[in-house]
Design a protein around this motif. Structure first.
Motif, short mmCIF file in Angstrom:
data_model
loop_
_atom_site.label_atom_id
_atom_site.label_comp_id
_atom_site.label_asym_id
_atom_site.label_seq_id
_atom_site.Cartn_x
_atom_site.Cartn_y
_atom_site.Cartn_z
N ASP A 7 102.39 76.72 17.37
CA ASP A 7 101.69 75.54 16.94
C ASP A 7 102.68 74.24 17.25
O ASP A 7 102.14 73.08 17.50
CB ASP A 7 101.63 75.51 15.25
N VAL A 8 103.91 74.07 17.06
CA VAL A 8 104.83 73.09 17.22
C VAL A 8 104.73 72.86 19.02
O VAL A 8 104.53 71.75 19.19
CB VAL A 8 106.14 73.41 17.02
N TRP A 9 104.88 73.78 19.71
CA TRP A 9 104.78 73.60 21.20
C TRP A 9 103.27 72.92 21.52
O TRP A 9 103.36 71.93 22.44
CB TRP A 9 104.65 74.88 21.95
N LEU A 10 102.16 73.48 20.88
CA LEU A 10 101.00 72.77 21.18
C LEU A 10 100.84 71.27 20.87
O LEU A 10 100.33 70.61 21.38
CB LEU A 10 99.90 73.73 20.68
N ALA A 11 101.67 70.93 19.41
CA ALA A 11 101.32 69.84 18.97
C ALA A 11 102.10 68.84 20.03
O ALA A 11 101.55 67.89 20.28
CB ALA A 11 101.85 69.67 17.54
N LEU A 12 103.45 69.16 20.18
CA LEU A 12 104.25 68.52 21.02
C LEU A 12 103.68 67.94 22.30
O LEU A 12 103.78 67.06 23.00
CB LEU A 12 105.56 68.95 20.93
N SER A 13 102.94 68.93 23.03
CA SER A 13 102.50 69.14 24.30
C SER A 13 101.45 67.79 24.24
O SER A 13 101.00 67.36 25.51
CB SER A 13 101.66 70.42 24.84
N ASP A 14 100.72 67.43 23.17
CA ASP A 14 99.78 66.70 22.95
C ASP A 14 100.66 65.08 23.65
O ASP A 14 99.71 64.16 24.25
CB ASP A 14 99.23 66.30 21.77
N LEU A 15 101.61 64.91 23.69
CA LEU A 15 102.31 63.72 24.02
C LEU A 15 102.37 63.46 25.68
O LEU A 15 102.48 62.45 25.98
CB LEU A 15 103.93 63.85 23.44
N TRP A 16 102.03 64.57 26.21
CA TRP A 16 102.20 64.35 27.63
C TRP A 16 100.66 64.48 28.17
O TRP A 16 100.49 64.51 29.35
CB TRP A 16 103.21 65.87 28.30
N LEU A 17 99.71 64.47 27.41
CA LEU A 17 98.29 64.34 27.94
C LEU A 17 98.01 63.08 28.67
O LEU A 17 98.66 62.11 28.38
CB LEU A 17 97.19 64.76 26.91
N ASP A 18 97.02 62.84 29.65
CA ASP A 18 96.65 61.67 30.09
C ASP A 18 96.31 60.49 28.99
O ASP A 18 96.36 59.39 29.45
CB ASP A 18 95.71 61.74 31.29
#
Length: 117
Positions: A7-18
């Motif tokens: 869940d942490v990985w997925l949440a943090l990955s949102d910071l790199w979305l376009d």
């Protein structure tokens, strides 16, 4: 409800979305990170050495991911990074600027909010 490392990985990955997260998106990330129960230092390590190396090129792509990364793909890649050693961490330190330049301000806002409790 306790958030898993995935869940942490997925949440943090949102910071790199376009699309940069709005206030509601940032609050979602903060809630997930708090729910993980992990200390801020560990969350920062996850940000820099587990998630950033997987998704950072999306921030530099003209036609990158907008809606979210595939959770299974992300988890497999982050899990590999989790087990890598010193060489991986050294590369992450060297590439920290390019890997996080697109989202570092958002991360700093999130980290400051987490530090406040």
């Amino acid at each position: 409800m306790r958030a898993s490392r995935e869940d942490v990985w997925l949440a943090l990955s949102d910071l790199w979305l376009d699309v940069a997260p709005d206030a509601a998106g940032r609050q979602h990330i903060v809630r997930v990170l708090r729910a993980s129960g992990l200390p801020l230092a560990e969350l920062e390590r996850i940000f820099y050495t587990e998630v950033a190396p997987v998704v950072w090129l999306n921030g530099w792509s003209v036609a990158g991911v907008w809606t979210g990364f595939d959770p299974q793909w992300l988890a497999e890649a982050c899990r590999r990074n989790q087990t890598r050693g010193r060489w991986h961490r050294a590369k992450c330190r060297l590439l920290r600027g390019p890997m996080t330049s697109m989202c570092i301000e958002e991360w700093r806002l999130i980290a400051a909010e987490l530090a406040q409790g």
